[in-house]
Structures are given as C-alpha cells and as structure tokens.
Write an enzyme that holds these catalytic residues in place. Structure first.
Site, short mmCIF file in Angstrom:
data_model
loop_
_atom_site.label_atom_id
_atom_site.label_comp_id
_atom_site.label_asym_id
_atom_site.label_seq_id
_atom_site.Cartn_x
_atom_site.Cartn_y
_atom_site.Cartn_z
N ASP A 39 0.85 -1.19 0.00
CA ASP A 39 0.00 0.00 0.00
C ASP A 39 0.88 1.23 0.00
O ASP A 39 1.46 1.58 1.03
CB ASP A 39 -0.91 0.00 1.23
CG ASP A 39 -1.98 -1.07 1.13
OD1 ASP A 39 -2.08 -1.89 2.06
OD2 ASP A 39 -2.67 -1.09 0.11
N ASP A 179 -10.52 -4.86 -1.51
CA ASP A 179 -9.51 -4.49 -0.53
C ASP A 179 -10.13 -3.61 0.54
O ASP A 179 -10.71 -2.57 0.24
CB ASP A 179 -8.41 -3.71 -1.27
CG ASP A 179 -7.28 -3.24 -0.37
OD1 ASP A 179 -6.48 -2.41 -0.83
OD2 ASP A 179 -7.20 -3.72 0.77
C1 DX5 Z 1 -6.29 0.61 2.89
C2 DX5 Z 1 -5.42 -0.37 2.17
C3 DX5 Z 1 -5.73 -1.80 2.50
C4 DX5 Z 1 -5.61 -2.15 3.96
C5 DX5 Z 1 -6.32 -3.45 4.21
O1 DX5 Z 1 -6.19 1.84 2.28
O2 DX5 Z 1 -5.54 -0.18 0.79
O3 DX5 Z 1 -4.89 -2.67 1.76
O4 DX5 Z 1 -4.29 -2.26 4.31
O5 DX5 Z 1 -6.32 -3.69 5.58
P1 DX5 Z 1 -7.57 -4.36 6.31
O6 DX5 Z 1 -7.69 -5.75 5.71
O7 DX5 Z 1 -7.12 -4.37 7.74
O8 DX5 Z 1 -8.76 -3.53 6.05
#
Ligand code: DX5
Length: 240
Positions: A39, A179
C-alpha cells in the site's frame, strides 16, 4: 468473465511488522499468499504515508510471488516506473488520480508490468468501462483508502456484481480485486458478487492459529461462496 478465474489471497504488508519487512513477506509467501500488496500512500491522495520504492526493492529478494503496488498517490505517472524497477509486476492506479487513465495504463504495460485501476467507494464503475481492454484487474475498494482495520462496506457488493457483468459482456480477461475489511465474515459476500482476488491485512494477523491458517480459511470461504453463487465458472483455489 471469460474462462475460470482463480481465487487468490493477497496479504497487505500494511498490517505487517515494519521492523522486519523482509521476513514478513517471506512469511506471507510461506503461508500460501498468491500475491503480496504494497500500500503506497503519499500523504496527499490519502492522509497517510508509507512505502517508497527502495523499501520494496530491499524486500524483493525475500519472496518470489507477484508484488502489487497499490498507488494511493497523486501524479502516479511520475512514480510508477520506479515501482516497476523495484520489482512490482502489477501496478494499481486510482482512477481518481489519473486524468489520462488510458495513457497511464498503456504506459504501465509498456514497462512490462500488468495494469490495474482502483475505484474509491464513491467512484462509479463508469470510470473504467472504456479502458477495460487495458486492465488486467479492477480493484473495488471496500473501505475508503488510507488505513487498515476499517469496517467493510457491504454496499460495494452491488458495484462488484455490476462490474463483473460488464466484464463478462465485453469478454474481457480481467480480474476483480477487493480491498478493505476482508475477513472470514466478509470474504464470502465479496466472492459471491464476483471478486476473485481478495486482499486482507488486519484479519490475517488477528487469526490466533497463525497466518497459514488465516490464508487457507479465507481461500476456502471465498471458493465456497463463489461456487455456490455461480459468480464465476467453477471458481477454483489456486494450485499450491
Ligand atoms: C487501505 C489499504 C488496505 C488495507 C487493508 O487503504 O488499501 O490494503 O491495508 O487492511 P484491512 O484488511 O485491515 O482492512
């Protein structure tokens, strides 16, 4: 969707231990990850700041699976070649940041990487309908981007289903990724709607039985939901 789409589980590095990122990506691969998502946040498009290309390049030798760079940055054209050089085989561009999306996606493919578009929850699928032939994947955000640990937005399932129908109508070879808030409780709804690539961060690390159990649990629940909903032809788990 054309052909059989594999269910793929993609850990997000954002939930990992930043003091030992090389070991973390190796552990994700050993746990059965099909890809790993980085990310990338610039503190402008989203109110958070994360990984420069040098961090990813340093971790590249620690795993062989595909690295995705999810670019949550303004002016992605300026940065994306450096992420390809760092070892990311798939570059995800937010539609909200690329006024010349058709050119940007073509540019990613010219660099030899796969190209994908991400849509914030409020952004309609219309933003990608005219560039699907340039997309290897579309990412439907199921949270507002910027942080891990947020609640899954169930309302995105109708959007995923509409996108899956548009991809099938056009005969495009294009994955659908989701996501944000993906966990054993939410993965089934997303897969049944048509998503075959599932990113997860905090839920993977919250599993008391460890990362390997968490990855296979998400894979099994997604596969079962996709098959029972007939969302994709005979969804199958990625061969291990
Ligand atoms: C948020 C990111 C995601 C996040 C997912 O902006 O794009 O990839 O890290 O994390 P969880 O699964 O904890 O929502």
């Amino acid at each position: 969707m054309t052909g059989t789409r594999r269910i793929e589980i993609v850990p997000s590095v954002l939930a990992g231990d930043f003091t030992r990122l090389g070991d973390e990506v190796a552990a994700m691969e050993k746990a059965g990850a099909d890809r790993i998502q980085w990310d990338v946040m610039d503190g402008h498009f989203v109110p958070n700041l994360t990984f420069g290309p040098d961090v990813i390049a340093a971790c590249r030798p620690h795993a062989e699976v595909l690295f995705e760079a999810h670019l949550m940055v303004e002016r992605p054209d300026d940065l994306l070649p450096r992420y390809v050089d760092a070892g990311c085989g798939l570059i995800i561009i937010h539609a909200e940041t690329a006024p010349h999306l058709h050119r940007t996606l073509g540019g990613v493919r010219e660099l030899g990487a796969r190209a994908a578009v991400a849509l914030n929850p409020a952004t309609p699928i219309d933003a990608v309908l005219h560039v699907l032939e340039l997309c290897d994947m579309v990412l439907v955000m199921t949270v507002n981007p910027g942080f891990g640990g947020q609640a899954y937005i169930t309302g995105m399932e109708a959007k995923i289903a509409a996108l899956a129908a548009a991809i099938a109508r056009g005969g495009h070879d294009c994955d659908i990724e989701v996501d944000g808030g993906i966990s054993p409780a939410t993965v089934g709804g997303a897969a049944a709607a048509g998503a075959n690539v599932l990113v997860s961060g905090s839920a993977l690390y919250a599993d008391p039985e460890g990362l390997e159990h968490a990855v296979s649990e998400l894979r099994q629940r997604a596969t079962d939901a996709a098959q029972s909903a007939g969302a994709v032809e005979a969804a199958e788990a990625a061969p291990r």
